[in-house]
Design a protein around this motif. Structure first.
Motif, short mmCIF file in Angstrom:
data_model
loop_
_atom_site.label_atom_id
_atom_site.label_comp_id
_atom_site.label_asym_id
_atom_site.label_seq_id
_atom_site.Cartn_x
_atom_site.Cartn_y
_atom_site.Cartn_z
N PRO A 58 0.81 -1.22 0.00
CA PRO A 58 0.00 0.00 0.00
C PRO A 58 0.84 1.27 0.00
CG PRO A 58 -0.86 -1.58 1.59
CD PRO A 58 0.45 -2.12 1.10
N ALA A 59 2.00 1.22 0.69
CA ALA A 59 2.87 2.40 0.70
C ALA A 59 3.36 2.73 -0.70
CB ALA A 59 4.06 2.16 1.63
N GLY A 60 3.74 1.69 -1.47
CA GLY A 60 4.18 1.92 -2.84
C GLY A 60 3.08 2.49 -3.72
N LEU A 61 1.87 1.94 -3.58
CA LEU A 61 0.74 2.46 -4.37
C LEU A 61 0.39 3.88 -3.97
CD1 LEU A 61 -1.63 -0.66 -4.50
CD2 LEU A 61 -0.07 0.18 -6.28
N LEU A 62 0.46 4.17 -2.65
CA LEU A 62 0.19 5.52 -2.19
C LEU A 62 1.21 6.51 -2.74
CD1 LEU A 62 -0.87 5.08 1.55
CD2 LEU A 62 -2.22 6.13 -0.28
N SER A 63 2.47 6.08 -2.78
CA SER A 63 3.52 6.95 -3.33
C SER A 63 3.24 7.27 -4.79
CB SER A 63 4.89 6.28 -3.19
OG SER A 63 5.27 6.19 -1.85
N ASP A 64 2.74 6.28 -5.53
CA ASP A 64 2.39 6.52 -6.93
C ASP A 64 1.26 7.54 -7.05
OD1 ASP A 64 4.26 4.82 -7.99
OD2 ASP A 64 2.92 3.09 -8.09
N ARG A 65 0.36 7.56 -6.06
CA ARG A 65 -0.81 8.43 -6.12
C ARG A 65 -0.54 9.84 -5.58
NH1 ARG A 65 -5.32 7.32 -9.23
NH2 ARG A 65 -5.70 5.08 -9.23
N VAL A 66 0.13 9.91 -4.40
CA VAL A 66 0.26 11.21 -3.73
C VAL A 66 1.70 11.70 -3.62
CG1 VAL A 66 -1.83 10.76 -2.40
CG2 VAL A 66 0.39 10.20 -1.40
N GLY A 67 2.67 10.89 -4.02
CA GLY A 67 4.06 11.30 -3.97
C GLY A 67 4.79 10.74 -2.75
N ASP A 68 6.10 10.57 -2.90
CA ASP A 68 6.92 9.97 -1.84
C ASP A 68 6.93 10.82 -0.57
OD1 ASP A 68 7.76 7.72 -3.29
OD2 ASP A 68 9.31 8.88 -4.31
N ARG A 69 7.02 12.13 -0.71
CA ARG A 69 7.15 13.01 0.46
C ARG A 69 5.95 12.86 1.40
NH1 ARG A 69 5.42 18.73 0.64
NH2 ARG A 69 6.38 19.77 2.44
N ALA A 70 4.76 12.84 0.86
CA ALA A 70 3.55 12.75 1.69
C ALA A 70 3.53 11.44 2.48
CB ALA A 70 2.30 12.86 0.82
N VAL A 71 3.92 10.34 1.83
CA VAL A 71 3.91 9.05 2.51
C VAL A 71 5.00 8.99 3.57
CG1 VAL A 71 4.14 6.55 2.18
CG2 VAL A 71 2.93 7.93 0.49
N LEU A 72 6.16 9.57 3.26
CA LEU A 72 7.26 9.59 4.23
C LEU A 72 6.86 10.33 5.50
CD1 LEU A 72 10.46 8.77 4.00
CD2 LEU A 72 10.75 11.23 4.03
N VAL A 73 6.25 11.49 5.35
CA VAL A 73 5.82 12.28 6.50
C VAL A 73 4.72 11.55 7.27
CG1 VAL A 73 4.74 14.45 7.20
CG2 VAL A 73 6.53 14.46 5.47
N ALA A 74 3.78 10.93 6.54
CA ALA A 74 2.72 10.18 7.20
C ALA A 74 3.29 9.05 8.04
CB ALA A 74 1.74 9.63 6.16
N SER A 75 4.33 8.39 7.53
CA SER A 75 4.98 7.31 8.27
C SER A 75 5.51 7.81 9.60
CB SER A 75 6.12 6.72 7.43
OG SER A 75 6.94 5.88 8.22
N LEU A 76 6.21 8.93 9.58
CA LEU A 76 6.79 9.49 10.81
C LEU A 76 5.69 9.89 11.79
CD1 LEU A 76 9.59 11.62 9.14
CD2 LEU A 76 9.96 9.62 10.59
N ALA A 77 4.59 10.43 11.28
CA ALA A 77 3.47 10.82 12.15
C ALA A 77 2.84 9.61 12.81
CB ALA A 77 2.43 11.60 11.34
N VAL A 78 2.64 8.54 12.03
CA VAL A 78 2.07 7.31 12.59
C VAL A 78 2.98 6.72 13.66
CG1 VAL A 78 1.45 4.92 12.06
CG2 VAL A 78 0.69 6.76 10.56
N MET A 79 4.28 6.74 13.41
CA MET A 79 5.23 6.23 14.41
C MET A 79 5.16 7.04 15.70
SD MET A 79 6.92 3.50 13.71
CE MET A 79 8.25 3.67 14.91
N THR A 80 5.02 8.35 15.60
CA THR A 80 4.93 9.20 16.78
C THR A 80 3.75 8.79 17.65
OG1 THR A 80 5.91 11.06 15.56
CG2 THR A 80 4.73 11.57 17.59
N VAL A 81 2.59 8.64 17.02
CA VAL A 81 1.37 8.29 17.74
C VAL A 81 1.45 6.86 18.30
CG1 VAL A 81 -1.12 7.91 17.50
CG2 VAL A 81 -0.04 9.89 16.42
#
Length: 406
Positions: free
Chosen positions: A81-104
């Protein structure tokens, strides 16, 4: 003498880093590397905290191993899903979302009142990890098209240094504060890195900006992952990650229960594994230019076999430290295989295909911790280490058949 060694090391580091700077890429690399340091470091710290977690929730080795397997399995499931999301919204958005999820997720993990809640939040940690994995690699490859092996090697090496340092810090902190406060302490660091990544990592054009249908994307993936280089690369990587997962999930416990070391010493030796790995990750990425992927991968895999086979027969802090340091050489395989597989994939399907492949091999490899945990509970902890050494020899054989990419 010390000054000469320091100057030499500084010169070598500068030679590695110099080609990676310019056009704002240096700060992006820093953010990506620090993010990976914290994500990998906190994930690797959990095995160090297992004795306290086991005592709090009253679980055995097999259940503890299953917990680590859950993190890695969800980590694997999240890759596609991360790869497909990157194709849709770009790598930067997924990277930042990952860090936010880890924080929570880390904050929630520290507060879990019951083991069932702890297990659920551990799965959320796997999601945060999984979103970061494929995005990190494809983003670095796009930022550094001519130096991607070096950029990925540096990033993984920084992560390995985090995996080396954070368990030691966590071991000391746990003694005074307990495992809950230790885990919670990582959340503010991840929050700061989330903000940094949002500010300095450049936006990339989504590969699927034209709106290709999911069905069309899946058809492209099928042809992208079916080549011989990808098949052999992923096959060898799957077995290697299984070995890594089994070893890192229980090495501190093994050193304490079988070798009789105290928790602080076991944590220090565990960290040494990643210090050694950091060195070989940078060296391995650079060695590909002169020796080629196949030669470097076979050498690194073969070098990791003897220390694993010797581990059951070695005792004493110094001999064990030497063996653990040599076992860390296998970590140098990661940047070389990552770059090799990414470059073997067609650009138009690279993000989704890389995410799909990571999901596949991490799902299989995540069982490494449960495998070692079951053998440990059956009284075969030493035997588990010997099996891991034998599997790494299989990895060397698989890599011997890799074709060089044109």
């Amino acid at each position: 003498m010390v000054g000469t060694i320091t100057a030499t090391l500084r010169d070598r580091v500068e030679r590695v880093v110099a080609p990676l700077q310019g056009d704002g890429r240096g700060w992006a690399l820093v953010a990506i590397a620090v993010g990976w340091l914290l994500i990998l470091g906190t994930r690797i710290t959990i095995p160090v905290l297992l004795p306290g977690i086991k005592a709090t929730f009253g679980i055995d080795n097999a259940t503890a191993g299953f917990t680590v397997t859950v993190i890695w399995a969800v980590y694997g499931l999240s890759q596609f899903p991360a790869g497909l999301l990157s194709d849709r919204v770009g790598d930067r958005a997924v990277l930042v979302a990952s860090l936010a999820v880890m924080t929570v997720s880390l904050a929630a993990l520290a507060a879990a009142p019951l083991f069932a809640v702890f297990l659920a939040t551990a799965a959320l940690v796997g999601v945060g990890n999984g979103l970061y994995g494929p995005t990190r690699g494809t983003l670095l490859s796009s930022l550094y098209p001519d130096n991607d092996s070096t950029a990925i090697g540096v990033t993984l090496a920084v992560g390995s240094l985090g995996a080396a340092a954070l368990p030691v810090v966590a071991g000391a902190a746990t003694t005074r504060l307990g495992w809950r406060a230790t885990i919670a302490g990582a959340a503010p660091l991840l929050l700061g890195t989330t903000v940094l990544a949002w500010r300095v990592v450049p936006s990339t054009t989504p590969a699927d900006a034209a709106g290709t249908s999911v069905r069309g994307r899946l058809r492209g993936l099928a042809s992208a992952v079916g080549s011989r280089p990808v098949g052999l690369g992923v096959g060898g990587k799957t077995v290697r990650v299984f070995v890594f997962q089994g070893l890192t999930a229980f090495l501190p416990t093994y050193l304490i229960t079988v070798k009789g070391l105290d928790g602080v010493t076991a944590g220090a030796l565990f960290s040494l594994l990643f210090v050694s790995g950091a060195v070989t990750q940078v060296a391995g990425g650079r060695a590909v230019t002169g020796f080629g992927n196949r030669t470097v991968l076979v050498a690194l895999a073969a070098a990791g076999v003897p220390p694993l086979l010797a581990l059951p027969y070695v005792s004493g802090v110094v001999p064990l430290a030497a063996v653990v340091a040599l076992a860390g050489v296998q970590l140098g395989i990661a940047p070389v295989t990552n770059t090799y597989i990414i470059n073997a994939l067609p650009p138009e399907d690279r993000n989704g295909a890389w995410g799909f492949l990571r999901t596949s091999y991490f799902l299989v490899a995540s069982t490494g911790s449960a495998f070692v945990g079951l053998l440990a509970d059956a009284g075969h902890f030493d035997g588990a280490m010997l099996v891991l050494g034998g599997l790494l020899a299989v990895v060397a054989v698989i890599f011997a058949f890799l074709p060089e990419l044109g």
